[in-house]
Every structure is written in structure tokens, then in C-alpha cells.
Design an enzyme around this catalytic site. Structure first.
Site, PDB file in Angstrom:
ATOM      1  N   GLY A 104      46.238 112.662  -1.367  1.00  0.00           N
ATOM      2  CA  GLY A 104      45.970 112.444   0.048  1.00  0.00           C
ATOM      3  C   GLY A 104      45.204 111.152   0.250  1.00  0.00           C
ATOM      4  CD  GLN A 159      40.373 108.187   1.174  1.00  0.00           C
ATOM      5  OE1 GLN A 159      41.239 108.931   1.603  1.00  0.00           O
ATOM      6  NE2 GLN A 159      39.947 108.262  -0.089  1.00  0.00           N
ATOM      7  CB  CYS A 210      37.285 111.552  -2.969  1.00  0.00           C
ATOM      8  SG  CYS A 210      37.583 110.472  -1.557  1.00  0.00           S
ATOM      9  CG  LEU A 211      42.627 108.453  -4.368  1.00  0.00           C
ATOM     10  CD1 LEU A 211      43.846 107.982  -3.603  1.00  0.00           C
ATOM     11  CD2 LEU A 211      42.837 108.275  -5.867  1.00  0.00           C
ATOM     12  CG  HIS A 269      39.408 115.704   0.519  1.00  0.00           C
ATOM     13  ND1 HIS A 269      38.503 115.767  -0.520  1.00  0.00           N
ATOM     14  CD2 HIS A 269      39.675 114.376   0.695  1.00  0.00           C
ATOM     15  CE1 HIS A 269      38.238 114.531  -0.944  1.00  0.00           C
ATOM     16  NE2 HIS A 269      38.942 113.673  -0.229  1.00  0.00           N
ATOM     17  CD  GLU A 270      42.959 113.173   2.171  1.00  0.00           C
ATOM     18  OE1 GLU A 270      42.422 112.154   2.664  1.00  0.00           O
ATOM     19  OE2 GLU A 270      42.928 113.437   0.963  1.00  0.00           O
ATOM     20  CG  HIS A 318      38.343 111.010   3.923  1.00  0.00           C
ATOM     21  ND1 HIS A 318      37.352 110.245   3.372  1.00  0.00           N
ATOM     22  CD2 HIS A 318      39.023 111.555   2.876  1.00  0.00           C
ATOM     23  CE1 HIS A 318      37.423 110.316   2.041  1.00  0.00           C
ATOM     24  NE2 HIS A 318      38.425 111.110   1.716  1.00  0.00           N
TER      25      HIS A 318
HETATM   26 NI    NI Z   1      39.068 111.575  -0.208  1.00  0.00          NI
END
Ligand code: NI
Length: 161
Positions: free
Chosen positions: A46, A51, A89-90, A131-132, A135
Site C-alpha cells: 500500500g 508518502q 511501512c515504506l 494503515h493507508e 496516513h
Molecule cells: Ni505506511
């Protein structure tokens, strides 16, 4: 399509509340295409607007069943039953922790043309949607981690978001 730079924890962009998308045009579609490419390239499941320094309410998710684009997403229903998730998380490379998430979730969102649709997700998809969407309100999973994982716990871990 192009790869975008993924913002990292500590960048204040990740703590902003994103504004809704109001125009469903080619500029948006380019962002969505780039987000999917960037997510796949980074082996994530995701990616959310902030991000890639895009402060609009857009996320892309792919838990292995194809890309889901969610624009102006909202959670409609969450199950009382929860799951204890390994999460990363990226934007927080190298860190993994355990979170509690609903095991099932229903969300609504607009597609790239502005049409509303619903998504029902279980397990990893439910976790990814939660999670997304967080953000988009400047929240990171590190805020809710209940237990950090040690490097030796991580060998089979690959659920990056
Ligand atoms: Ni993330």
C-alpha cells in the site's frame, strides 16, 4: 509512469492532514499510476499520497489481488473482532511492530473517475486499508505499535505498507 521518492519518518509531510481530491483528471491519473509503480517497485502492499509528498486523499493498495485505487476513502464499518498484525511501512524502513486491527472492514471511496464504490476487506486487506487511510490524517503505525519486533523475528516478514 515514473517512480516517486518515498518520504521517510521525520519528514513533516507525513504528519499533515490531506485535503480531498476534487478534480478527477489526467493529472490525478498520473499520480495514481506513479503511486502503483512506486509501491510495486518497493515491494509494498500500500502507499498513501503523503508518502510521495502529495497531500490529497488518495491511496493505492495491492495485497496480491491487483491494485485498488481509493480516492477520498472513508471507513464505513469495522468488525468488533480484531487481529494482531505484524506491520511495517515504506516510510519507516527497517522497523516492524505488532498492531491491533479489525479483522474485517468495509470502506467506501471514489475511483479515478469519481464514481463511489465499496470495498470489503479481511485480514491483510483490512489491515492495509486501516494503515493507508491513517496516513491521510497524518498518522503512522509507529503511533499504535504495541510491541516492536526484533530483527530475528523479521525473517519471514514482508508486509510493507
Ligand atoms: Ni505506511
Amino acid at each position: 509512469m515514473a517512480l516517486r521518492t518515498i518520504t521517510k519518518e521525520g519528514d513533516p509531510i507525513l504528519r499533515k492532514v490531506c485535503r480531498p481530491v476534487t478534480e478527477f483528471n489526467e493529472r490525478l491519473w498520473t499520480v495514481l499510476d506513479d503511486m502503483a509503480e512506486t509501491m510495486h517497485h518497493a515491494d509494498g502492499v500500500g502507499l498513501a499520497g503523503p508518502q510521495i509528498s502529495y497531500l490529497r486523499r488518495v491511496v493505492v493498495i495491492d495485497v496480491g489481488e491487483g491494485v485498488i485505487e481509493m480516492i477520498n476513502p472513508e471507513i464505513v464499518e469495522v468488525s468488533k473482532e480484531t487481529q494482531y498484525c505484524r506491520e511495517g511501512c515504506l516510510s519507516v524502513p527497517g522497523k516492524w511492530g505488532m498492531t491491533t486491527r479489525p479483522v474485517k472492514i468495509k470502506a467506501k471511496a471514489q475511483d479515478r473517475h469519481g464514481n463511489w464504490f465499496e470495498v470489503e476487506g479481511e485480514q491483510l486487506l483490512a489491515q492495509a486499508i486501516c494503515h493507508e487511510l491513517e496516513h491521510l490524517d497524518g498518522k503512522l503505525f509507529i503511533d499504535i505499535v504495541e510491541e516492536w519486533l526484533k530483527p530475528e523475528d523479521l525473517e519471514e516478514q514482508d508486509d510493507r505498507k
